[in-house]
Design a protein around this motif. Structure first.
Motif, mmCIF file in Angstrom:
data_model
loop_
_atom_site.group_PDB
_atom_site.id
_atom_site.type_symbol
_atom_site.label_atom_id
_atom_site.label_comp_id
_atom_site.label_asym_id
_atom_site.label_seq_id
_atom_site.Cartn_x
_atom_site.Cartn_y
_atom_site.Cartn_z
ATOM 1 N N MET A 292 0.821 -1.212 0.000
ATOM 2 C CA MET A 292 0.000 0.000 0.000
ATOM 3 C C MET A 292 0.854 1.261 0.000
ATOM 4 O O MET A 292 0.507 2.271 -0.597
ATOM 5 N N THR B 70 1.898 2.280 -3.404
ATOM 6 C CA THR B 70 0.743 2.800 -4.135
ATOM 7 C C THR B 70 0.450 4.235 -3.721
ATOM 8 O O THR B 70 0.204 5.106 -4.557
ATOM 9 N N ASN C 119 0.134 -1.145 7.897
ATOM 10 C CA ASN C 119 -0.223 -1.130 6.483
ATOM 11 C C ASN C 119 -1.738 -1.246 6.296
ATOM 12 O O ASN C 119 -2.259 -2.295 5.925
ATOM 13 N N SER D 185 -5.350 -0.990 4.632
ATOM 14 C CA SER D 185 -5.792 -1.166 3.246
ATOM 15 C C SER D 185 -6.937 -0.215 2.947
ATOM 16 O O SER D 185 -7.669 0.207 3.843
#
Length: 304
Positions: free
Chosen positions: A1, A4, A40, A42
């Protein structure tokens, strides 16, 4: 993530917003790790974690403006991914409304024209360098009449100078008018240049155009940051603030209430006192919202 997010944050943002948004996600990951056991998260984020994040930031005594900026970072990434924005729920808006009522009052005073003139006069006593006296006097005048943020004129680091006004951004339209074109400023996601016109002031030696002409005649036309030392190293925010503190102390002014942003506040007050409309002031200061209205303190301006 994380990769991204970094990719998403690299597009359609100014340098300042990109840094703020990355900082926001870094803080959010710290929060998420503490409360949810993972660094992390989402996407999309669970709606119930946003109120908790706001409470977490408030507990850490972050400013209301910082909290809203962090939420804007969350909103931005969700919108880019075509996901529902978890920051726009009724509960979040009520929490923000409550926070806005408890936020601390901005105690920074505006630099008025009389104060501006005092500061410029004081340079004769606070700085022994003729070049630096011209430099700082010009910066004071340009910051005031151009409603500049100090980060647009001076660098946060002398090693990184790409985001400040450069010499080639300045054009003298005549001996009575100058134009400064900037692309790197807060909220400018399109990177389109914005032209700031500085007009002649009759109150010599306090005219921004005359000061720029004099400063540039000494500085020379070498490319690079417009405001620099004699060796062309860029002026840093720290150097500007240190000189401003000296001038304020010499003038007997409250150094805790006059800051570099006081020039921008004072410029907005000056425009209001001249009869500019809210829409004109908003455009002059390159504000995205109505936030500038907290600066319009005419009664305070006249008291100085």
């Amino acid at each position: 993530m994380v990769s991204t997010l970094n990719g998403l944050l690299s597009t359609s943002l100014t340098d300042g917003s990109r840094q703020m948004y990355r900082r926001a996600w870094s803080v959010f990951r710290e929060f998420y790790a503490q409360f949810y056991g993972s660094a992390n998260p989402s996407l999309p984020l669970f709606p119930h974690c946003i109120p908790l994040f706001i409470s977490y930031l408030s507990f850490r005594k972050l400013a209301f403006s910082t909290i809203t900026s962090y939420l804007a970072a969350i909103s931005y990434v969700h919108k880019l991914r075509g996901l529902p924005d978890p920051t726009k729920s009724f509960l979040i808006q009520k929490l923000l409304s409550a926070l806005s009522r408890t936020r601390s009052v901005d105690v920074r005073l505006p630099v008025t024209r009389p104060v501006l003139h005092e500061l410029i006069r004081s340079l004769r006593f606070t700085n022994s360098s003729a070049f630096q006296r011209s430099l700082y006097a010009t910066m004071f005048l340009v910051a005031f009449y151009g409603l500049f943020r100090i980060g647009e004129l001076a660098t946060k680091s002398t090693r990184v100078a790409s985001s400040v006004v450069h010499f080639n951004n300045l054009t003298f339209l005549s001996t009575h008018e100058a134009k400064i074109s900037i692309s790197n400023y807060k909220h400018n996601t399109s990177n389109r240049p914005f032209d700031i016109i500085l007009a002649r002031e009759v109150s010599q030696p306090f005219c921004p155009v005359a000061a720029l002409l004099q400063y540039c005649s000494t500085r020379g036309d070498r490319p690079g940051p417009l405001f620099c030392q004699a060796d062309y190293s860029p002026i840093s925010v720290h150097q500007f603030n240190r000189e401003l503190q000296r001038c304020l102390a010499f003038c007997g002014l409250d150094t805790s209430r006059y800051k570099s942003h006081s020039f921008r506040i004072g410029g907005a007050c000056h425009a209001a006192d001249k009869g500019y409309s809210d829409a004109q002031i908003r455009a002059l200061g390159r504000w995205k919202s109505e936030a500038f209205k907290v600066y319009l303190r005419s009664s305070v301006c006249h008291a100085n």
